[in-house]
Design an enzyme around this catalytic site. Structure first.
Site, PDB file in Angstrom:
ATOM      1  N   LYS A  79       0.698  -1.205  -0.013  1.00  0.00           N
ATOM      2  CA  LYS A  79      -0.140  -0.135   0.033  1.00  0.00           C
ATOM      3  C   LYS A  79       0.779   1.201  -0.064  1.00  0.00           C
ATOM      4  CE  LYS A  79      -3.828   2.116   2.544  1.00  0.00           C
ATOM      5  NZ  LYS A  79      -4.554   1.995   4.034  1.00  0.00           N
ATOM      6  N   SER A 154      -9.372   1.666   3.205  1.00  0.00           N
ATOM      7  CA  SER A 154      -8.629   2.624   2.315  1.00  0.00           C
ATOM      8  C   SER A 154      -7.661   1.840   1.667  1.00  0.00           C
ATOM      9  CB  SER A 154      -7.739   3.735   3.189  1.00  0.00           C
ATOM     10  OG  SER A 154      -6.981   3.182   3.945  1.00  0.00           O
ATOM     11  N   SER A 178      -9.472  -0.284   7.574  1.00  0.00           N
ATOM     12  CA  SER A 178      -8.912  -0.492   6.105  1.00  0.00           C
ATOM     13  C   SER A 178      -8.255  -1.426   5.498  1.00  0.00           C
ATOM     14  CB  SER A 178      -8.121   0.986   6.117  1.00  0.00           C
ATOM     15  OG  SER A 178      -8.836   2.014   5.778  1.00  0.00           O
TER      16      SER A 178
HETATM   17  N1  GLN Z   1     -12.888   4.075   6.746  1.00  0.00           N
HETATM   18  C1  GLN Z   1     -12.140   4.722   7.863  1.00  0.00           C
HETATM   19  C2  GLN Z   1     -11.672   6.063   7.627  1.00  0.00           C
HETATM   20  O1  GLN Z   1     -12.158   6.715   6.666  1.00  0.00           O
HETATM   21  C3  GLN Z   1     -10.801   3.803   8.174  1.00  0.00           C
HETATM   22  C4  GLN Z   1      -9.687   4.177   7.556  1.00  0.00           C
HETATM   23  C5  GLN Z   1      -8.450   3.440   7.681  1.00  0.00           C
HETATM   24  O2  GLN Z   1      -8.703   2.413   8.407  1.00  0.00           O
HETATM   25  N2  GLN Z   1      -7.284   3.888   7.403  1.00  0.00           N
HETATM   26  O3  GLN Z   1     -11.167   6.806   8.523  1.00  0.00           O
END
Ligand code: GLN
Length: 477
Positions: A79, A154, A178
């Protein structure tokens, strides 16, 4: 030999036994990326030179008959929030679109030391803020199972790369879900380790008390192999725990009979899609048939998890993202006439809308006069949420829930409604807040053939038990 749907062990032993080469595996994956990724959009940067050099090194070892390390020749994707020396690392943001780190993230370095071949960097929501990958400053990612749908976020690029056989495994990061949510949307396994289990050195920080690095894989065993590789104390990250790392792989086949599984009604209430509920309930029945005992537990503070998470995560983000000022390594707006104009315009032009929204929310929550009402209050509720889990884990060995209330939604479906997007994180943010580990394992499909994920949450530093349960379920299902 089918080159692009291999497990880690199959790839490694193929190279060890000279049935194939690391070079051939890397080339086969690049060919697959070339063919598929135009439509999917999982990768932001490929690092072919670095990959082929590493592959060559592995092939030399194999030719000399040396025993190969556990990930030897295995093509992996990273990532784009993890720093890679000499390879552009953007965090999905325009503000870092030209950033080339001078050092490697520890997790990446450990993967390479174990022989992995890093193919490239995967797309993600900007600074890992999002649940659909639509917040990438570059392009969205399309779900390989249905190109009209999001892959989740994400770590959407990492999940899609693994699901579409463009990498054997990938690393992602999880701050509020994420790793697990995109794994569930794309039909792969995603593991978030305990807070402190894996070093974050070289991870571009979003919310430091919540950020985790972990694997996305096509099998539970592959996730266990990657965790064993990247886990453990790192002197470069003072939050990494100085605890022995168990052999997660050796423990996978221990029987699950007699393990107590907690089921919390708070995770099966309003908003849960019927097909998801049904699939998760069947998965729980399957675990029961393997000898697990199902025990009702209560996690009463769950309804407060979303506001708590979105206060703490944005507060920490507003502080972490202060470093992107146009002075050092980030984007600098051209033609500025003063220092303050440089700060303002660089940040205004460099950050996307969601990141700006979060910086504003977080700055507000931390500001004098509001700190006690928002940030401090959120920290207290975080403690209550953590205690809910401690109490439940007094009675059970693991807790089973859906990973996400729905299967993958359509691109554009929620992108104009941030609140709806935030609410969908309800089943994942709790584990990040409590610092406990969680895994998402595929547990069936909807009528439209969209994957559904079963989430298994564990006690602090007890990844072994959730991996074992996920493995038992995967083998039985
Ligand atoms: N969907 C969550 C957010 O928007 C989690 C994001 C993540 O785990 N990086 O913050």
């Amino acid at each position: 030999m089918d080159m692009t749907s291999l497990t880690i062990d199959a790839a490694r032993s193929g190279v060890q036994e000279r049935k194939t080469t690391a070079l051939a595996l890397a080339e086969a994956h690049y060919a697959r990326i070339q063919k598929e990724d135009g439509e999917i959009g999982a990768f932001l940067t490929l690092c072919k030179e670095r990959a082929l050099e590493q592959a060559d090194r592995i092939d030399h070892m194999a030719a000399e008959g040396k025993p190969l390390p556990p990930l030897a020749g295995v093509p992996v994707a990273i990532k784009d929030v993890m720093s890679t020396r000499g390879v552009r690392t953007t965090a999905g943001s325009k503000i870092l679109s030209h950033y080339i780190p001078p050092y490697d993230c520890t997790a990446v370095a450990r993967m390479e030391a174990a022989g992995a071949v890093v193919l490239g960097k995967t797309n993600c929501d900007e600074f890992a803020m999002g649940s659909s990958n639509e917040n990438s400053a570059f392009h969205p990612v399309h779900n390989p199972r249905d190109l009209s749908r999001v892959p989740g976020g994400s770590s959407g690029g990492s999940a899609a790369a693994v699901a579409a056989d463009m990498a054997v495994v990938a690393l992602g990061s999880d701050t509020g879900g994420s790793i697990r949510q995109p794994a569930s949307f794309c039909g792969v396994v995603g593991l978030m380790p305990t807070y402190g289990r894996v070093s974050r050195y070289g991870l571009i920080a979003f919310a430091s008390s919540l950020d985790h690095i972990g694997p996305l894989a096509r099998t539970v065993k592959d996730a266990a192999i990657v965790l064993r590789t990247i886990a453990g104390r790192d002197p470069m990250d003072s939050t990494s725990a100085d605890l022995p790392v168990p052999d997660y792989v050796a423990e996978l086949d221990k029987p699950v009979r007699g393990l107590r599984l907690g089921v919390a009604k708070e995770y099966f209430g309003e908003g849960l899609d019927d097909e998801v509920r049904h699939a998760v309930e069947s998965a729980i029945d399957k675990l029961k048939s393997l000898g697990c005992e199902v025990v009702p537990v209560s996690l009463p503070h769950t309804p407060y998890a979303i506001p708590t998470y979105y206060l703490i995560a944005t507060a920490e983000a507003s502080s972490n993202l202060a470093r992107y000022d146009g002075v050092r390594y980030s984007y600098r707006a051209p033609g500025v006439k003063s220092l303050s104009e440089m700060y303002r315009r660089s940040r205004d032009e460099g950050f996307g809308a969601e990141v700006k929204r979060r910086i504003m929310l977080g700055t507000y929550a931390l500001s004098a006069g509001y700190y006690d009402a928002y940030y401090l209050k959120a920290q207290k509720v975080r403690t209550l949420l953590t205690r809910d889990f401690e109490e439940a884990f007094g009675k059970v060995d693991a807790i089973v829930t859906p990973t996400s209330p729905t299967a993958a939604f359509k691109l554009g479906e929620k992108s104009n409604d941030p609140l709806a997007m935030y609410l969908a994180d309800i089943y994942t943010v709790t584990a990040d807040l409590a610092g406990i580990p969680g895994i998402s394992v595929p547990c069936g499909e909807t009528k439209e053939k969209l994957p559904i994920g079963l989430q298994i949450l564990g006690k602090h530093f007890d990844e072994a038990t959730i991996l074992r349960l996920a493995h038992a379920y995967e083998q039985a299902a």
